[in-house]
Design a protein around this motif. Structure first.
Motif, PDB file in Angstrom:
ATOM      1  N   LEU A  94      22.214 -26.232  19.086  1.00 56.18           N
ATOM      2  CA  LEU A  94      20.956 -25.568  19.431  1.00 56.18           C
ATOM      3  C   LEU A  94      19.781 -26.526  19.313  1.00 56.18           C
ATOM      4  O   LEU A  94      18.874 -26.531  20.155  1.00 56.18           O
ATOM      5  N   PHE A  95      19.792 -27.339  18.262  1.00 55.98           N
ATOM      6  CA  PHE A  95      18.734 -28.329  18.065  1.00 55.98           C
ATOM      7  C   PHE A  95      18.720 -29.321  19.230  1.00 55.98           C
ATOM      8  O   PHE A  95      17.664 -29.625  19.812  1.00 55.98           O
ATOM      9  N   ALA A  96      19.896 -29.822  19.581  1.00 54.02           N
ATOM     10  CA  ALA A  96      20.001 -30.810  20.655  1.00 54.02           C
ATOM     11  C   ALA A  96      19.642 -30.205  22.012  1.00 54.02           C
ATOM     12  O   ALA A  96      18.924 -30.826  22.813  1.00 54.02           O
ATOM     13  N   SER A  97      20.129 -29.004  22.285  1.00 55.26           N
ATOM     14  CA  SER A  97      19.854 -28.382  23.581  1.00 55.26           C
ATOM     15  C   SER A  97      18.383 -28.043  23.731  1.00 55.26           C
ATOM     16  O   SER A  97      17.829 -28.096  24.833  1.00 55.26           O
ATOM     17  N   SER A  98      17.723 -27.702  22.627  1.00 56.41           N
ATOM     18  CA  SER A  98      16.280 -27.457  22.674  1.00 56.41           C
ATOM     19  C   SER A  98      15.539 -28.732  23.051  1.00 56.41           C
ATOM     20  O   SER A  98      14.593 -28.715  23.845  1.00 56.41           O
ATOM     21  N   SER A  99      15.993 -29.858  22.501  1.00 55.79           N
ATOM     22  CA  SER A  99      15.383 -31.145  22.839  1.00 55.79           C
ATOM     23  C   SER A  99      15.630 -31.496  24.305  1.00 55.79           C
ATOM     24  O   SER A  99      14.724 -31.977  25.000  1.00 55.79           O
ATOM     25  N   VAL A 100      16.852 -31.253  24.782  1.00 51.22           N
ATOM     26  CA  VAL A 100      17.166 -31.519  26.183  1.00 51.22           C
ATOM     27  C   VAL A 100      16.284 -30.676  27.094  1.00 51.22           C
ATOM     28  O   VAL A 100      15.775 -31.148  28.127  1.00 51.22           O
ATOM     29  N   TYR A 101      16.068 -29.419  26.714  1.00 48.19           N
ATOM     30  CA  TYR A 101      15.216 -28.538  27.531  1.00 48.19           C
ATOM     31  C   TYR A 101      13.800 -29.081  27.630  1.00 48.19           C
ATOM     32  O   TYR A 101      13.177 -29.030  28.700  1.00 48.19           O
ATOM     33  N   GLU A 102      13.278 -29.619  26.527  1.00 51.87           N
ATOM     34  CA  GLU A 102      11.928 -30.189  26.563  1.00 51.87           C
ATOM     35  C   GLU A 102      11.862 -31.367  27.529  1.00 51.87           C
ATOM     36  O   GLU A 102      10.853 -31.555  28.232  1.00 51.87           O
ATOM     37  N   HIS A 103      12.925 -32.154  27.583  1.00 53.43           N
ATOM     38  CA  HIS A 103      12.952 -33.269  28.532  1.00 53.43           C
ATOM     39  C   HIS A 103      13.042 -32.760  29.972  1.00 53.43           C
ATOM     40  O   HIS A 103      12.432 -33.339  30.883  1.00 53.43           O
ATOM     41  N   LEU A 104      13.784 -31.673  30.184  1.00 54.88           N
ATOM     42  CA  LEU A 104      13.850 -31.079  31.514  1.00 54.88           C
ATOM     43  C   LEU A 104      12.490 -30.543  31.935  1.00 54.88           C
ATOM     44  O   LEU A 104      12.093 -30.674  33.108  1.00 54.88           O
ATOM     45  N   GLU A 105      11.779 -29.914  30.996  1.00 55.89           N
ATOM     46  CA  GLU A 105      10.426 -29.443  31.282  1.00 55.89           C
ATOM     47  C   GLU A 105       9.527 -30.588  31.716  1.00 55.89           C
ATOM     48  O   GLU A 105       8.771 -30.484  32.684  1.00 55.89           O
ATOM     49  N   TRP A 106       9.600 -31.664  30.958  1.00 58.33           N
ATOM     50  CA  TRP A 106       8.790 -32.839  31.262  1.00 58.33           C
ATOM     51  C   TRP A 106       9.134 -33.389  32.654  1.00 58.33           C
ATOM     52  O   TRP A 106       8.253 -33.716  33.449  1.00 58.33           O
ATOM     53  N   GLY A 107      10.427 -33.475  32.962  1.00 55.84           N
ATOM     54  CA  GLY A 107      10.848 -33.967  34.260  1.00 55.84           C
ATOM     55  C   GLY A 107      10.375 -33.065  35.395  1.00 55.84           C
ATOM     56  O   GLY A 107       9.915 -33.552  36.438  1.00 55.84           O
ATOM     57  N   ALA A 108      10.484 -31.747  35.190  1.00 55.67           N
ATOM     58  CA  ALA A 108      10.039 -30.805  36.219  1.00 55.67           C
ATOM     59  C   ALA A 108       8.537 -30.915  36.437  1.00 55.67           C
ATOM     60  O   ALA A 108       8.058 -30.831  37.583  1.00 55.67           O
ATOM     61  N   ALA A 109       7.771 -31.109  35.357  1.00 52.78           N
ATOM     62  CA  ALA A 109       6.325 -31.255  35.484  1.00 52.78           C
ATOM     63  C   ALA A 109       5.966 -32.492  36.293  1.00 52.78           C
ATOM     64  O   ALA A 109       5.023 -32.481  37.092  1.00 52.78           O
ATOM     65  N   LEU A 110       6.735 -33.574  36.105  1.00 52.80           N
ATOM     66  CA  LEU A 110       6.483 -34.794  36.858  1.00 52.80           C
ATOM     67  C   LEU A 110       6.829 -34.610  38.337  1.00 52.80           C
ATOM     68  O   LEU A 110       6.121 -35.092  39.222  1.00 52.80           O
ATOM     69  N   ASN A 154      -2.394 -20.012  22.592  1.00 55.11           N
ATOM     70  CA  ASN A 154      -1.424 -18.949  22.781  1.00 55.11           C
ATOM     71  C   ASN A 154      -0.083 -19.417  22.216  1.00 55.11           C
ATOM     72  O   ASN A 154       0.462 -20.430  22.661  1.00 55.11           O
ATOM     73  N   HIS A 155       0.438 -18.690  21.234  1.00 54.79           N
ATOM     74  CA  HIS A 155       1.652 -19.120  20.544  1.00 54.79           C
ATOM     75  C   HIS A 155       2.915 -18.396  21.001  1.00 54.79           C
ATOM     76  O   HIS A 155       3.945 -18.482  20.324  1.00 54.79           O
ATOM     77  N   TYR A 156       2.850 -17.706  22.140  1.00 55.54           N
ATOM     78  CA  TYR A 156       4.050 -16.987  22.576  1.00 55.54           C
ATOM     79  C   TYR A 156       5.208 -17.936  22.839  1.00 55.54           C
ATOM     80  O   TYR A 156       6.364 -17.623  22.527  1.00 55.54           O
ATOM     81  N   ASP A 157       4.899 -19.111  23.408  1.00 53.76           N
ATOM     82  CA  ASP A 157       5.973 -20.067  23.685  1.00 53.76           C
ATOM     83  C   ASP A 157       6.654 -20.526  22.405  1.00 53.76           C
ATOM     84  O   ASP A 157       7.874 -20.679  22.339  1.00 53.76           O
ATOM     85  N   ARG A 158       5.859 -20.737  21.351  1.00 53.82           N
ATOM     86  CA  ARG A 158       6.436 -21.151  20.075  1.00 53.82           C
ATOM     87  C   ARG A 158       7.330 -20.037  19.510  1.00 53.82           C
ATOM     88  O   ARG A 158       8.390 -20.306  18.931  1.00 53.82           O
ATOM     89  N   PHE A 159       6.898 -18.802  19.674  1.00 56.58           N
ATOM     90  CA  PHE A 159       7.672 -17.659  19.199  1.00 56.58           C
ATOM     91  C   PHE A 159       9.032 -17.610  19.888  1.00 56.58           C
ATOM     92  O   PHE A 159      10.069 -17.402  19.237  1.00 56.58           O
ATOM     93  N   VAL A 160       9.046 -17.835  21.194  1.00 56.83           N
ATOM     94  CA  VAL A 160      10.312 -17.774  21.942  1.00 56.83           C
ATOM     95  C   VAL A 160      11.213 -18.946  21.577  1.00 56.83           C
ATOM     96  O   VAL A 160      12.440 -18.804  21.523  1.00 56.83           O
ATOM     97  N   HIS A 161      10.643 -20.104  21.308  1.00 56.67           N
ATOM     98  CA  HIS A 161      11.467 -21.237  20.861  1.00 56.67           C
ATOM     99  C   HIS A 161      12.116 -20.927  19.508  1.00 56.67           C
ATOM    100  O   HIS A 161      13.277 -21.293  19.277  1.00 56.67           O
ATOM    101  N   PHE A 162      11.383 -20.276  18.626  1.00 53.89           N
ATOM    102  CA  PHE A 162      11.975 -19.855  17.353  1.00 53.89           C
ATOM    103  C   PHE A 162      13.120 -18.875  17.606  1.00 53.89           C
ATOM    104  O   PHE A 162      14.192 -18.981  16.990  1.00 53.89           O
ATOM    105  N   LEU A 163      12.900 -17.931  18.524  1.00 56.48           N
ATOM    106  CA  LEU A 163      13.941 -16.952  18.835  1.00 56.48           C
ATOM    107  C   LEU A 163      15.171 -17.601  19.459  1.00 56.48           C
ATOM    108  O   LEU A 163      16.284 -17.092  19.303  1.00 56.48           O
ATOM    109  N   TYR A 164      14.970 -18.710  20.157  1.00 54.60           N
ATOM    110  CA  TYR A 164      16.113 -19.413  20.743  1.00 54.60           C
ATOM    111  C   TYR A 164      17.119 -19.786  19.660  1.00 54.60           C
ATOM    112  O   TYR A 164      18.330 -19.584  19.831  1.00 54.60           O
ATOM    113  N   GLY A 165      16.628 -20.316  18.561  1.00 53.24           N
ATOM    114  CA  GLY A 165      17.530 -20.646  17.460  1.00 53.24           C
ATOM    115  C   GLY A 165      17.967 -19.424  16.685  1.00 53.24           C
ATOM    116  O   GLY A 165      19.137 -19.278  16.313  1.00 53.24           O
TER     117      GLY A 165
END
Length: 227
Positions: free
Chosen positions: A148-164, A107-118
């Motif tokens: 935007l590039f940096a904040s997207s990376s920070v969000y991925e780290h937040l996702e990872w932290g929340a999953a843990l 399912n590529h919806y998440d990828r689509f929304v990440h593209f829309l973020y930028g």
């Protein structure tokens, strides 16, 4: 040349629309716990945008772009980003499978929304940073892209932290990697590509700064007031 800032009434109207959309997203959400987790940062972002509407106003176009992005985000929050039934919708309304046509196995919806973020947030970010820092022209574009590039990376780290922290099904639903070990890297790359693509679209590039609230547009800028 400057663009007139959006009126507070316009911002409030969009806020009412967003509230209705969030309530629709919340109603019968597939995984309520994930919905609340997905919307934690949305709440923080909305509070920031509302609280800076006077001191750091954006153009009407930028506020609309933010609303459009949040609409797509709320769709993902309702279903979870890994389970948005876009392929079923394509089969029903277009008569073909988008996944089969494109050869997708996830399912590529998440990828689509990440593209829309930028793609959708480059202009709001450029207007915001341009009001805070003394940068114009190409430098403001680079600064917005980097943020935007940096904040997207920070969000991925937040996702990872929340999953843990939450673990289990909730952690996996929020992380949404769908078994791809490079998911975070691809999501961040798509946000960067989306921001670059926005620079090529005149209405999304945000090349013209926004006038401070209360200063009013100059006669030659009134034609841009609707921007």
């Amino acid at each position: 040349m400057v663009v007139a800032p959006a009126s507070l009434r316009f911002v409030a109207t969009l806020g009412v629309v967003l509230t209705a959309i969030v309530l629709l997203s919340w109603r019968e959400a597939r995984y309520p716990a994930d919905w609340y987790l997905e919307n934690a940062l949305v709440l923080a972002a909305v509070v920031y945008v509302a609280s800076t509407a006077w001191a750091l106003p954006l153009s009407r176009t930028s506020y609309v772009l933010i609303l459009v992005f949040l609409c797509f985000h709320e769709i993902g929050a309702h279903w979870t980003f890994a389970e948005v039934p876009y392929d079923e919708a394509a089969r029903r309304w277009l008569g073909f499978s988008l996944n089969e046509t494109m050869g997708w196995t996830r399912n590529h919806y998440d990828r689509f929304v990440h593209f829309l973020y930028g793609f959708l947030l480059l202009r709001p970010m450029r207007e915001t940073l341009g009001a805070i820092f003394p940068v114009t022209g190409g430098r403001s574009a680079v600064l917005a892209w980097v943020f935007l590039f940096a904040s997207s990376s920070v969000y991925e780290h937040l996702e990872w932290g929340a999953a843990l922290i939450f673990g289990g099904d909730l952690g996996q639903a929020y992380l949404g990697t769908q078994g791809d070990v490079w998911d975070a890297h691809k999501d961040t790359l798509l946000a960067a590509i989306g921001a670059l693509a926005a620079l090529a679209v005149p209405g999304l590039a945000g090349r013209t700064p926004v006038a401070p609230r209360g200063s009013g547009p100059t006669p030659g800028d009134r034609s841009k007031a609707a921007a």
